[in-house]
Design a protein around this motif. Sequence first.
Motif, short mmCIF file in Angstrom:
data_model
loop_
_atom_site.label_atom_id
_atom_site.label_comp_id
_atom_site.label_asym_id
_atom_site.label_seq_id
_atom_site.Cartn_x
_atom_site.Cartn_y
_atom_site.Cartn_z
N GLU A 160 63.14 51.52 48.73
CA GLU A 160 64.44 51.60 49.20
C GLU A 160 64.81 50.41 50.32
O GLU A 160 65.76 49.85 49.99
N LEU A 161 63.78 50.30 51.13
CA LEU A 161 64.09 49.31 52.09
C LEU A 161 64.39 47.99 51.57
O LEU A 161 65.31 47.19 51.85
N LEU A 162 63.40 47.55 50.55
CA LEU A 162 63.51 46.16 50.09
C LEU A 162 64.86 45.97 49.15
O LEU A 162 65.15 45.00 48.91
N ALA A 163 65.02 47.13 48.35
CA ALA A 163 66.00 46.99 47.61
C ALA A 163 67.42 46.92 48.19
O ALA A 163 68.37 46.27 47.61
N GLY A 164 67.64 47.26 49.33
CA GLY A 164 68.72 47.01 50.15
C GLY A 164 68.69 45.69 50.95
O GLY A 164 69.72 45.35 51.39
N LEU A 165 67.69 44.99 50.92
CA LEU A 165 67.78 43.41 51.52
C LEU A 165 67.55 42.75 50.56
O LEU A 165 66.93 42.57 49.37
N ASP A 166 68.36 41.39 50.65
CA ASP A 166 68.18 40.40 49.99
C ASP A 166 66.93 39.55 50.59
O ASP A 166 66.67 39.33 51.47
N PRO A 167 66.14 39.19 49.10
CA PRO A 167 64.81 38.55 49.58
C PRO A 167 65.04 37.31 50.34
O PRO A 167 63.95 37.15 51.01
N ARG A 168 65.74 36.56 50.27
CA ARG A 168 65.99 35.32 51.09
C ARG A 168 66.32 35.87 52.35
O ARG A 168 66.25 34.73 53.18
N ARG A 169 66.70 36.81 52.47
CA ARG A 169 67.22 37.24 54.07
C ARG A 169 66.35 38.34 54.91
O ARG A 169 66.53 38.86 55.66
N LEU A 170 65.17 38.41 54.09
CA LEU A 170 64.21 39.47 54.57
C LEU A 170 63.73 38.89 56.12
O LEU A 170 63.53 39.65 57.09
N ARG A 171 63.52 37.72 56.34
CA ARG A 171 63.31 37.24 57.88
C ARG A 171 64.39 37.50 58.62
O ARG A 171 63.93 38.08 60.00
N THR A 172 65.63 37.55 58.29
CA THR A 172 66.72 37.96 59.51
C THR A 172 66.54 39.37 59.42
O THR A 172 67.45 39.90 60.77
N ALA A 173 66.18 40.13 58.60
CA ALA A 173 66.39 41.55 58.62
C ALA A 173 65.36 41.94 59.84
O ALA A 173 65.85 43.00 60.53
N PHE A 174 64.36 41.29 59.80
CA PHE A 174 63.48 41.84 60.95
C PHE A 174 63.49 40.81 62.11
O PHE A 174 63.23 41.31 63.33
N GLY A 175 64.22 39.68 62.19
CA GLY A 175 64.37 39.09 63.31
C GLY A 175 63.36 38.10 63.41
O GLY A 175 62.09 38.47 63.19
N TYR A 176 63.64 36.84 63.98
CA TYR A 176 62.78 35.78 64.07
C TYR A 176 61.50 36.32 65.00
O TYR A 176 60.40 35.83 64.67
N ALA A 177 61.80 36.61 66.18
CA ALA A 177 60.73 36.92 67.08
C ALA A 177 59.52 38.02 66.25
O ALA A 177 58.76 37.90 66.42
N ASP A 178 60.11 39.02 65.61
CA ASP A 178 59.20 39.93 65.13
C ASP A 178 58.61 39.38 63.81
O ASP A 178 57.54 39.64 63.27
N TRP A 179 59.14 38.40 63.17
CA TRP A 179 58.84 37.66 62.01
C TRP A 179 57.45 37.14 62.16
O TRP A 179 56.42 37.09 61.65
N TRP A 180 57.62 36.21 63.21
CA TRP A 180 56.28 35.39 63.74
C TRP A 180 55.15 36.21 63.90
O TRP A 180 53.93 36.09 63.52
N LYS A 181 55.49 37.19 64.66
CA LYS A 181 54.46 38.40 65.22
C LYS A 181 53.75 39.11 64.00
O LYS A 181 52.71 39.23 63.95
N LEU A 182 54.55 39.44 62.76
CA LEU A 182 54.15 40.14 61.84
C LEU A 182 53.23 39.28 61.13
O LEU A 182 52.11 39.39 60.73
N HIS A 183 53.52 37.72 60.85
CA HIS A 183 52.60 37.19 60.37
C HIS A 183 51.48 36.73 60.93
O HIS A 183 50.26 36.68 60.31
N ALA A 184 51.43 36.54 62.21
CA ALA A 184 50.11 36.37 62.96
C ALA A 184 49.50 37.64 62.82
O ALA A 184 48.17 37.34 62.75
N LEU A 185 49.84 38.87 62.90
CA LEU A 185 49.14 40.06 62.70
C LEU A 185 48.54 40.23 61.31
O LEU A 185 47.38 40.58 61.38
N VAL A 186 49.25 39.88 60.36
CA VAL A 186 48.61 39.87 58.97
C VAL A 186 47.73 38.95 59.02
O VAL A 186 46.61 39.13 58.35
N TYR A 187 47.75 37.85 59.52
CA TYR A 187 46.64 36.65 59.46
C TYR A 187 45.41 37.18 60.08
O TYR A 187 44.28 37.23 59.76
#
Length: 144
Positions: free
Chosen positions: A65-92
């Motif tokens: 449901e969350l992803l259906a409501g978001l444009d895949p190209r705008r996923l980064r903006t949905a989470f915000g840049y600050a949280d986006w890089w942190k998310l990728h660092a944690l996944v790494y």
Amino acid sequence: MEALVRRYEARTISLNAFLLARDWRKAGEAAKASPRLLQAGSDLLDTAIRSGETRALADLGHAVELLAGLDPRRLRTAFGYADWWKLHALVYMLRHPREAYRTREVRAHLETLGLRISSLDFRRFCKRHSIRRDERAGRPPKLA
């Protein structure tokens, strides 16, 4: 570590369910033939069926449901840049478990994703979440 990923990523949705839904949507028709995605889906179902806990299935539904409501190209903006890089660092960090992480190594990984962060930001992030950094002096050894 997983709790931190949840915090920065899918709010209250479990990491496995969110990543499965995201990767499945991203793969499109190829998802049905992807061994990695099929294994992840199988693991999710196995956990839900064997333990009798349907939270994982509910999380998968919420992730869809969350992803259906978001444009895949705008996923980064949905989470915000600050949280986006942190998310990728944690996944790494989840995918490359170590006792301590070199700032240079994580920043290089983020750079491959088009995310440029300062060493200071990464050090603050590690300190805030009690993530150990490899602080040995000198250049890191070359990987074979």
